[in-house]
Design a protein around this motif. Structure first.
Motif, short mmCIF file in Angstrom:
data_model
loop_
_atom_site.label_atom_id
_atom_site.label_comp_id
_atom_site.label_asym_id
_atom_site.label_seq_id
_atom_site.Cartn_x
_atom_site.Cartn_y
_atom_site.Cartn_z
N ALA A 118 0.85 -1.19 0.00
CA ALA A 118 0.00 0.00 0.00
C ALA A 118 0.89 1.24 0.00
CB ALA A 118 -0.92 0.01 1.22
N THR A 119 0.40 2.27 -0.65
CA THR A 119 1.06 3.58 -0.67
C THR A 119 0.07 4.61 -0.15
OG1 THR A 119 2.36 2.93 -2.60
CG2 THR A 119 2.23 5.29 -2.12
N VAL A 120 0.52 5.43 0.80
CA VAL A 120 -0.31 6.50 1.35
C VAL A 120 0.28 7.82 0.86
CG1 VAL A 120 -1.25 7.56 3.44
CG2 VAL A 120 -0.87 5.08 3.36
N CYS A 121 -0.56 8.63 0.23
CA CYS A 121 -0.12 9.90 -0.36
C CYS A 121 -0.94 11.06 0.17
CB CYS A 121 -0.32 9.86 -1.88
SG CYS A 121 0.65 8.63 -2.72
N ASP A 122 -0.33 12.23 0.14
CA ASP A 122 -1.05 13.48 0.37
C ASP A 122 -2.00 13.64 -0.81
OD1 ASP A 122 -1.78 16.24 0.22
OD2 ASP A 122 -0.03 16.80 1.39
N GLU A 123 -3.28 13.71 -0.56
CA GLU A 123 -4.25 13.74 -1.65
C GLU A 123 -4.19 15.04 -2.44
OE1 GLU A 123 -8.51 11.68 -2.19
OE2 GLU A 123 -8.47 13.18 -0.60
N GLN A 124 -3.71 16.12 -1.83
CA GLN A 124 -3.68 17.40 -2.52
C GLN A 124 -2.54 17.48 -3.54
OE1 GLN A 124 -4.64 17.15 0.94
NE2 GLN A 124 -6.57 17.27 -0.15
N ASN A 125 -1.37 16.96 -3.20
CA ASN A 125 -0.22 17.12 -4.11
C ASN A 125 0.34 15.79 -4.62
OD1 ASN A 125 1.38 16.09 -2.03
ND2 ASN A 125 2.09 18.10 -1.37
N GLY A 126 -0.21 14.67 -4.18
CA GLY A 126 0.24 13.36 -4.66
C GLY A 126 1.53 12.87 -4.05
N LYS A 127 2.14 13.64 -3.14
CA LYS A 127 3.41 13.25 -2.53
C LYS A 127 3.22 12.00 -1.65
CE LYS A 127 6.90 14.84 0.71
NZ LYS A 127 7.21 15.81 1.74
N THR A 128 4.07 11.02 -1.83
CA THR A 128 4.02 9.80 -1.03
C THR A 128 4.49 10.11 0.38
OG1 THR A 128 4.39 8.39 -2.95
CG2 THR A 128 4.89 7.43 -0.79
N ILE A 129 3.69 9.74 1.37
CA ILE A 129 4.11 9.94 2.76
C ILE A 129 4.48 8.62 3.43
CG2 ILE A 129 2.90 12.13 3.04
CD1 ILE A 129 0.75 10.61 4.61
N ALA A 130 4.02 7.49 2.89
CA ALA A 130 4.38 6.19 3.48
C ALA A 130 4.16 5.07 2.47
CB ALA A 130 3.57 5.91 4.74
N VAL A 131 5.01 4.05 2.59
CA VAL A 131 4.81 2.80 1.88
C VAL A 131 4.68 1.71 2.93
CG1 VAL A 131 5.90 3.49 -0.28
CG2 VAL A 131 7.30 2.49 1.53
N PHE A 132 3.90 0.71 2.62
CA PHE A 132 3.47 -0.28 3.60
C PHE A 132 3.41 -1.64 2.92
CE2 PHE A 132 -0.09 -2.60 5.51
CZ PHE A 132 0.08 -2.43 6.88
#
Length: 141
Positions: A118-132
């Motif tokens: 799973a990849t968690v991203c900032d929805e506004q700018n698409g920046k990845t904040i975590a990989v899981f």
């Protein structure tokens, strides 16, 4: 209503009411065999008290929940359930407000386990904040 293969997005969103994903106000936006997408609006209760960033536990919760829902809708014949038996998260960025989006994908679908990324991203700018990554043990009768 249990979540199982063939469950729709609306059925999943209804089923999570009163559970941790429901309490976190996670919204599922895509649910299919091998893929789940979800989102979560940030609010003060989800931030770390020491720095005002989205708490790492909330990030793990959205990722593990997406992988768990994915496993439930991707169970093979004869499996009656599942449980997370291992997980790993790498935090690559931070977010203070707005919303996050999680995309989870099945990497391995075996008879006794599934492995999900799973990849968690900032929805506004698409920046990845975590990989899981997690391993799900498939439960059989």
């Amino acid at each position: 209503m249990p979540i199982r293969p063939g469950s729709t997005v609306s059925e999943v969103n209804e089923a999570i009411a009163g559970t941790l994903p429901g309490l976190l106000a996670i919204q599922y936006i895509a649910v299919a065999h091998g893929h789940v997408a979800s989102r979560m609006d940030l609010r003060a209760e989800l931030l770390a008290p020491t720095n005002g960033l989205l708490h790492g536990g909330a990030i793990v919760a959205i990722a593990d929940s997406a992988c768990g829902i994915g496993t439930a809708v991707s169970l093979p014949e004869g499996a009656r359930g599942h449980a997370t038996v291992e997980l790993k998260a790498n935090f690559l960025g931070a977010v203070r407000g707005g919303s996050v989006r999680c995309e989870a994908h099945l990497l391995h679908g075996g008879r006794s386990t599934q492995v999900w990324d799973a990849t968690v991203c900032d929805e506004q700018n698409g920046k990845t904040i975590a990989v899981f990554r997690c391993t799900q043990l498939l439960l059989r009768s």
